[in-house]
Enzyme design. Sequence first.
Site, PDB file in Angstrom:
ATOM      1  N   LYS A   9       0.841  -1.198   0.000  1.00  0.00           N
ATOM      2  CA  LYS A   9       0.000   0.000   0.000  1.00  0.00           C
ATOM      3  C   LYS A   9       0.887   1.265   0.000  1.00  0.00           C
ATOM      4  O   LYS A   9       2.100   1.191   0.255  1.00  0.00           O
ATOM      5  CB  LYS A   9      -0.921  -0.044   1.224  1.00  0.00           C
ATOM      6  CG  LYS A   9      -1.854  -1.274   1.231  1.00  0.00           C
ATOM      7  CD  LYS A   9      -2.744  -1.297   2.475  1.00  0.00           C
ATOM      8  CE  LYS A   9      -3.571  -2.570   2.524  1.00  0.00           C
ATOM      9  NZ  LYS A   9      -4.497  -2.589   3.687  1.00  0.00           N
ATOM     10  N   TYR A  49     -11.609  -2.728  -3.326  1.00  0.00           N
ATOM     11  CA  TYR A  49     -12.180  -2.952  -1.986  1.00  0.00           C
ATOM     12  C   TYR A  49     -13.707  -2.935  -1.990  1.00  0.00           C
ATOM     13  O   TYR A  49     -14.325  -2.658  -0.964  1.00  0.00           O
ATOM     14  CB  TYR A  49     -11.650  -1.896  -1.010  1.00  0.00           C
ATOM     15  CG  TYR A  49     -10.263  -2.197  -0.482  1.00  0.00           C
ATOM     16  CD1 TYR A  49      -9.995  -3.375   0.221  1.00  0.00           C
ATOM     17  CD2 TYR A  49      -9.214  -1.290  -0.651  1.00  0.00           C
ATOM     18  CE1 TYR A  49      -8.728  -3.648   0.722  1.00  0.00           C
ATOM     19  CE2 TYR A  49      -7.943  -1.554  -0.155  1.00  0.00           C
ATOM     20  CZ  TYR A  49      -7.717  -2.736   0.537  1.00  0.00           C
ATOM     21  OH  TYR A  49      -6.456  -3.004   1.047  1.00  0.00           O
ATOM     22  N   ASN A 112      -1.707  -0.315   7.412  1.00  0.00           N
ATOM     23  CA  ASN A 112      -1.108  -1.638   7.657  1.00  0.00           C
ATOM     24  C   ASN A 112      -0.319  -2.193   6.476  1.00  0.00           C
ATOM     25  O   ASN A 112      -0.089  -3.390   6.367  1.00  0.00           O
ATOM     26  CB  ASN A 112      -2.172  -2.622   8.169  1.00  0.00           C
ATOM     27  CG  ASN A 112      -3.308  -2.833   7.179  1.00  0.00           C
ATOM     28  OD1 ASN A 112      -3.249  -2.362   6.052  1.00  0.00           O
ATOM     29  ND2 ASN A 112      -4.333  -3.553   7.616  1.00  0.00           N
ATOM     30  N   HIS A 115      -1.599  -5.592   1.427  1.00  0.00           N
ATOM     31  CA  HIS A 115      -2.856  -6.303   1.171  1.00  0.00           C
ATOM     32  C   HIS A 115      -2.559  -7.704   0.665  1.00  0.00           C
ATOM     33  O   HIS A 115      -1.620  -7.889  -0.110  1.00  0.00           O
ATOM     34  CB  HIS A 115      -3.689  -5.584   0.089  1.00  0.00           C
ATOM     35  CG  HIS A 115      -4.732  -6.480  -0.521  1.00  0.00           C
ATOM     36  ND1 HIS A 115      -5.937  -6.705   0.073  1.00  0.00           N
ATOM     37  CD2 HIS A 115      -4.710  -7.256  -1.636  1.00  0.00           C
ATOM     38  CE1 HIS A 115      -6.634  -7.569  -0.670  1.00  0.00           C
ATOM     39  NE2 HIS A 115      -5.909  -7.910  -1.713  1.00  0.00           N
ATOM     40  N   GLU A 126      -9.106 -10.366  -8.046  1.00  0.00           N
ATOM     41  CA  GLU A 126      -8.150  -9.260  -7.893  1.00  0.00           C
ATOM     42  C   GLU A 126      -7.041  -9.309  -8.950  1.00  0.00           C
ATOM     43  O   GLU A 126      -6.645  -8.269  -9.489  1.00  0.00           O
ATOM     44  CB  GLU A 126      -7.547  -9.289  -6.484  1.00  0.00           C
ATOM     45  CG  GLU A 126      -8.579  -8.921  -5.413  1.00  0.00           C
ATOM     46  CD  GLU A 126      -8.147  -9.247  -3.998  1.00  0.00           C
ATOM     47  OE1 GLU A 126      -8.951  -9.019  -3.081  1.00  0.00           O
ATOM     48  OE2 GLU A 126      -7.017  -9.745  -3.793  1.00  0.00           O
TER      49      GLU A 126
END
Length: 149
Positions: A9, A49, A112, A115, A126
């Site tokens: 990310k 998402y 965080n 992913h 995805e």
Amino acid sequence: QERSFIAIKPDGTQRRLVGEIIARFEKKGFKLVGIKILVPTPEHAAKHYEDLNKKPFFNGLVKFFSSGAVVAMVFEGKDVVRTGRVLIGATDPSQSAPGTIRFDLCIETGRNIIHGSDSNESAAHEIALWFKEDEIANWVSTNPVYEKM
Ligand code: GTP
Ligand code: MG
């Protein structure tokens, strides 16, 4: 071979953790077959998402995910979806186990750094969202250590 979609990310990229994160997947033995870096559009982030679009944090998540560079990857290997999630650790870094990427490298749930697909079905979805089939390299592992004998 099973595949998972793994993405670093914008916080992970900003913090120069790209090499560190890739190293953990490589050292485990997973095979990198797809990789690119891009700044996702908010539309692309929202699609990625979309199953979370009713959550209160969705807008913030999409805004953050599209705020900088994401390293999008496909890793292959035995049980890579489930084991990849073990390497990554729990969503909330404070609940993750020591030795996992999220425990070792971050603090906030909303920051965080990585992913990973949560099922084979979402991995397929995805990978199709982020990669064209010809952007994935079907190279063969010649080291028998990584393959079942
Ligand atoms: P991903 O691998 O990014 O999909 O994380 P995950 O599968 O561990 O969690 P989930 O798919 O449920 O949520 C996606 C992302 O939304 C998380 O990684 C967090 O960054 C963020 N998120 C999830 N729950 C919360 C929350 O309660 N608050 C906030 N601020 N962010 C959340
Ligand atoms: Mg998830």
